[in-house]
Design a protein around this motif. Structure first.
Motif, short mmCIF file in Angstrom:
data_model
loop_
_atom_site.label_atom_id
_atom_site.label_comp_id
_atom_site.label_asym_id
_atom_site.label_seq_id
_atom_site.Cartn_x
_atom_site.Cartn_y
_atom_site.Cartn_z
N ARG A 167 6.66 21.56 0.59
CA ARG A 167 6.67 20.47 1.56
C ARG A 167 5.22 20.20 1.94
NH1 ARG A 167 11.78 19.37 3.45
NH2 ARG A 167 13.35 20.98 3.02
N ASN A 168 4.80 18.96 1.79
CA ASN A 168 3.41 18.61 2.02
C ASN A 168 3.31 17.43 2.98
OD1 ASN A 168 2.14 20.46 0.08
ND2 ASN A 168 3.19 19.22 -1.44
N ALA A 169 2.25 17.42 3.77
CA ALA A 169 1.92 16.28 4.61
C ALA A 169 0.62 15.69 4.09
CB ALA A 169 1.76 16.70 6.07
N GLY A 170 0.57 14.37 3.98
CA GLY A 170 -0.60 13.77 3.37
C GLY A 170 -1.08 12.52 4.08
N THR A 171 -2.36 12.25 3.89
CA THR A 171 -2.99 11.00 4.31
C THR A 171 -3.72 10.43 3.11
OG1 THR A 171 -3.25 11.76 6.59
CG2 THR A 171 -4.60 9.88 5.90
N TRP A 172 -3.42 9.19 2.76
CA TRP A 172 -4.02 8.55 1.60
C TRP A 172 -4.81 7.33 2.05
CZ3 TRP A 172 0.85 10.44 2.00
CH2 TRP A 172 1.24 11.44 1.11
N THR A 173 -6.04 7.21 1.53
CA THR A 173 -6.84 6.02 1.76
C THR A 173 -6.80 5.17 0.49
OG1 THR A 173 -8.31 7.24 3.25
CG2 THR A 173 -9.12 5.14 2.37
N LEU A 174 -6.49 3.89 0.65
CA LEU A 174 -6.38 2.99 -0.49
C LEU A 174 -7.35 1.84 -0.34
CD1 LEU A 174 -3.25 3.98 0.37
CD2 LEU A 174 -2.73 2.82 -1.78
N VAL A 175 -7.78 1.29 -1.46
CA VAL A 175 -8.61 0.09 -1.47
C VAL A 175 -7.96 -0.94 -2.38
CG1 VAL A 175 -10.76 1.30 -0.97
CG2 VAL A 175 -10.06 0.98 -3.34
N ASN A 176 -8.22 -2.19 -2.10
CA ASN A 176 -7.65 -3.25 -2.91
C ASN A 176 -8.62 -3.57 -4.04
OD1 ASN A 176 -7.22 -6.32 -3.59
ND2 ASN A 176 -5.33 -5.58 -2.64
N ALA A 221 0.83 -1.20 0.00
CA ALA A 221 0.00 0.00 0.00
C ALA A 221 0.87 1.26 0.00
CB ALA A 221 -0.93 -0.01 1.22
N ALA A 222 1.91 1.26 0.85
CA ALA A 222 2.80 2.41 0.89
C ALA A 222 3.53 2.59 -0.44
CB ALA A 222 3.82 2.24 2.03
N GLN A 223 3.91 1.47 -1.05
CA GLN A 223 4.60 1.55 -2.33
C GLN A 223 3.70 2.12 -3.42
OE1 GLN A 223 7.98 0.73 -2.75
NE2 GLN A 223 7.63 1.83 -4.64
N VAL A 242 -2.43 5.34 4.59
CA VAL A 242 -1.00 5.61 4.48
C VAL A 242 -0.76 7.09 4.78
CG1 VAL A 242 0.99 5.66 2.91
CG2 VAL A 242 -0.65 3.77 2.79
N THR A 243 0.29 7.39 5.53
CA THR A 243 0.64 8.78 5.82
C THR A 243 2.09 9.03 5.40
OG1 THR A 243 1.37 8.26 8.07
CG2 THR A 243 -0.94 8.87 7.78
N GLY A 244 2.43 10.29 5.21
CA GLY A 244 3.79 10.64 4.85
C GLY A 244 3.94 12.12 4.58
N THR A 288 10.05 12.59 2.53
CA THR A 288 10.97 12.89 3.64
C THR A 288 10.56 12.13 4.89
OG1 THR A 288 9.64 14.85 4.22
CG2 THR A 288 11.52 15.16 2.73
N GLN A 289 9.30 11.73 4.97
CA GLN A 289 8.80 10.84 6.02
C GLN A 289 7.85 9.86 5.37
OE1 GLN A 289 7.14 12.68 9.53
NE2 GLN A 289 8.73 14.26 9.62
N GLY A 290 8.04 8.56 5.67
CA GLY A 290 7.17 7.57 5.08
C GLY A 290 7.51 7.34 3.61
N PRO A 291 6.51 6.88 2.81
CA PRO A 291 5.13 6.64 3.23
C PRO A 291 5.02 5.44 4.17
CG PRO A 291 5.48 5.87 0.99
CD PRO A 291 6.74 6.57 1.39
N THR A 292 4.13 5.56 5.15
CA THR A 292 3.95 4.54 6.16
C THR A 292 2.48 4.13 6.23
OG1 THR A 292 5.75 5.50 7.46
CG2 THR A 292 4.26 3.98 8.60
#
Length: 530
Positions: free
Chosen positions: A505-514, A426-428, A491-493, A476-480
């Motif tokens: 410079r951005n901070a993000g939260t991503w929602t993923l589905v399979n 998911a992070a990838q 996933v955050t990063g 620079t952080q994550g994605p985790t």
């Protein structure tokens, strides 16, 4: 009517009108979809107002967020024999927040917290990208077919601000929601939007705005009078939500929260309510009734629309253990039974192996076969307790133990290969999405969005156009991956993006589905931090 603007947008019929513009239902002849077309009234087309109107439309077009109405185009054309300026937007068919309030009356705490979190999420995204709305009001908060709230008309008030109509006081028609500094003619900031948002929340909770009277009287009260506490007027609010609304209405902009802080606090307020509904369960060994199996998708949809991200249960609801404490207790009680069963199977397999001369044979292939039989037997014993999608291959003792973790276990096969865990996959997927964008591979960028994500952020050209100036990007952080529940991952990063004209410079939260064994991005919440 069937007039054509911009060579592709057919005007079909008028669906709304204001003092300076009209809104038409249109059709994009190229992409074959409905659109909304806002047209300045004839006479403004070739003026400075028309130019500002189009420029603000293009500014709003760079905002891509599920709680913001997407702008597709802005330009000039001929309508009814006169030159007009127009903005083409996403068509949102479910009415607006004002209509919802008129229909339902004051909103209860849980609903207001959920809707308010959605609105403030879109507003926070705009502020992070340097865009101030300037005219937040219930009429500018639209509702789509899924019940999702979307902010519209970004920057339109800014285009009007410089006109003679504003200087003569006609703009006081929106004084009901204007911040004190806005009415005093001082600099408008993101905190001015927060004030207007607070007025909309107050009205939704109480059933009326905090200040009433003529436009001049309302403007005076905004500047000098404190609003009545909502609960005194019968509002059904928690202490936290009521306090937040009153903080938004502080006269001093510095004392108001940011839109992002509003979103965080309302989201925290809404979450316990969802959890309380989701975890209301009968005693441990009695199955919960179907009505109490409330889905807990990342973004709650209206009752009639099934949550798009909830994984399908592996067993009928009546046989699934209740969630929460009951589930954990059930696992503790089943654990010894499963371990005993696994031990018995090991003993039986050992006897069988001894009888057949396999024990101590020194033949690696036969020892491996014996081990695989143990794992298969243990897996069969605990199959009903494995999470959807399975897990990593384990020894028989581990399988029996790990089977007791049930829904708390991560799905480690979906989207993975060669033993790669689901969290890594998911992070990838998030990293690949932006890497492809920086490399100009926009088809891959687009295809890493889920079908729901493409519907939210489309069309493809509009979404990928935001990456035109992107030269490189790195995390620079994550994605985790911070959470996986069934076929949904979070996933955050933080990223550093090098554009041709700026660095971000951005901070993000991503929602993923399979989808089809691959992780796809369904929702993006990115905030610029520098």
């Amino acid at each position: 009517m069937n007039l054509l603007l911009g060579g592709r947008f057919v005007i079909e019929r008028e669906i709304g009108a204001g003092g300076m513009a009209r809104v038409f239902l249109g059709r994009d002849e190229v992409l074959e979809r409905p659109v909304a077309v806002k047209v300045l009234n004839p006479g403004y087309g070739g003026t400075d107002l028309g130019a500002r109107f189009r420029r603000e439309g293009r500014t709003a077009a760079r905002l891509a967020h599920p709680n913001i109405v997407q702008v597709f185009d802005a330009g000039e054309g001929e309508l009814e024999g006169r030159e007009v300026s127009y903005i083409v937007m996403e068509y949102v068919s479910g009415g607006d927040l004002k209509g919802l309030m008129d229909e339902k009356g004051p909103l209860a705490n849980d609903e207001l917290a959920k809707l308010g979190a959605d609105i403030s999420s879109g507003l926070a995204h705009a502020h992070a990208n340097g865009v101030i709305h300037r005219d937040i009001k219930p009429h500018n908060i639209l509702i789509d077919a899924y019940g999702r709230l979307k902010l519209t008309d970004f920057g339109i008030a800014r285009a009007i601000d410089a006109t003679h109509a504003t200087r003569t006081g006609s703009y006081l028609g929106t004084a009901l929601y204007s911040a004190p500094e806005q009415l005093r003619g001082e600099k408008v900031t993101p905190k001015s939007d927060v004030y207007s948002l607070g007025i909309a929340f107050y009205q939704a909770a109480v059933g009326q705005a905090p200040f009433t009277g003529t436009p001049i009287e309302i403007a005076s009260q905004h500047v000098s009078r404190e609003p009545t506490v909502p609960s005194v007027l019968g509002a059904n609010l928690s202490d936290e939500v009521e306090a937040l609304i009153l903080e938004c209405l502080k006269k001093d902009p510095d004392l108001r929260p940011t839109a992002e802080e509003v979103r965080e606090r309302l989201q925290e307020e809404a979450q316990p309510a969802r959890n309380a509904r989701a975890y209301a369960a009968p005693p441990i060994f009695e199955p919960p009734p179907p009505a109490e199996r409330t889905p807990t998708a990342p973004t709650e949809e209206p009752p009639q629309e099934p949550p798009p991200q909830e994984p399908p249960p592996r067993e009928p609801p009546s046989r699934e253990p209740p969630p929460g404490a009951g589930r954990r207790e059930g696992r503790r009680r089943r654990g010894p039974i499963l371990l005993a069963a696994a031990a018995l199977l090991l003993v039986l397999l050992g006897v069988t192996a001894y009888a057949s001369g396999l024990v101590g044979s020194g033949d690696p292939s036969t020892e491996q076969a014996s081990q695989e039989e143990k794992e298969q037997a243990s897996s069969s014993e605990s199959e009903s307790n494995q999470p959807a999608g399975g897990g990593e291959e384990t020894t028989s003792g581990q399988a029996a133990s790990e089977a007791t973790t049930g829904a708390g276990q991560e799905d480690t096969t979906a989207g993975g290969s060669d033993g790669e865990s689901a969290s890594e996959a998911a992070a990838q997927a998030v990293e690949d999405h932006y890497t492809a964008a920086a490399e100009g591979d926009y088809d891959r960028t687009w295809n890493l969005l889920s079908s729901q994500g493409q519907q939210q952020y489309g069309p493809q050209a509009s979404y990928t156009g935001q990456f035109d100036s992107l030269e490189s990007i790195r995390f620079t952080q994550g994605p985790t991956t911070t959470d996986i529940t069934g076929d949904t991952a979070t996933v955050t990063g933080q990223t550093f993006a090098d554009h041709t004209d700026r660095d971000e410079r951005n901070a993000g939260t991503w929602t993923l589905v399979n989808e089809g064994g691959e992780w796809k991005i369904s929702n993006i919440a990115v905030q610029r931090i520098s």
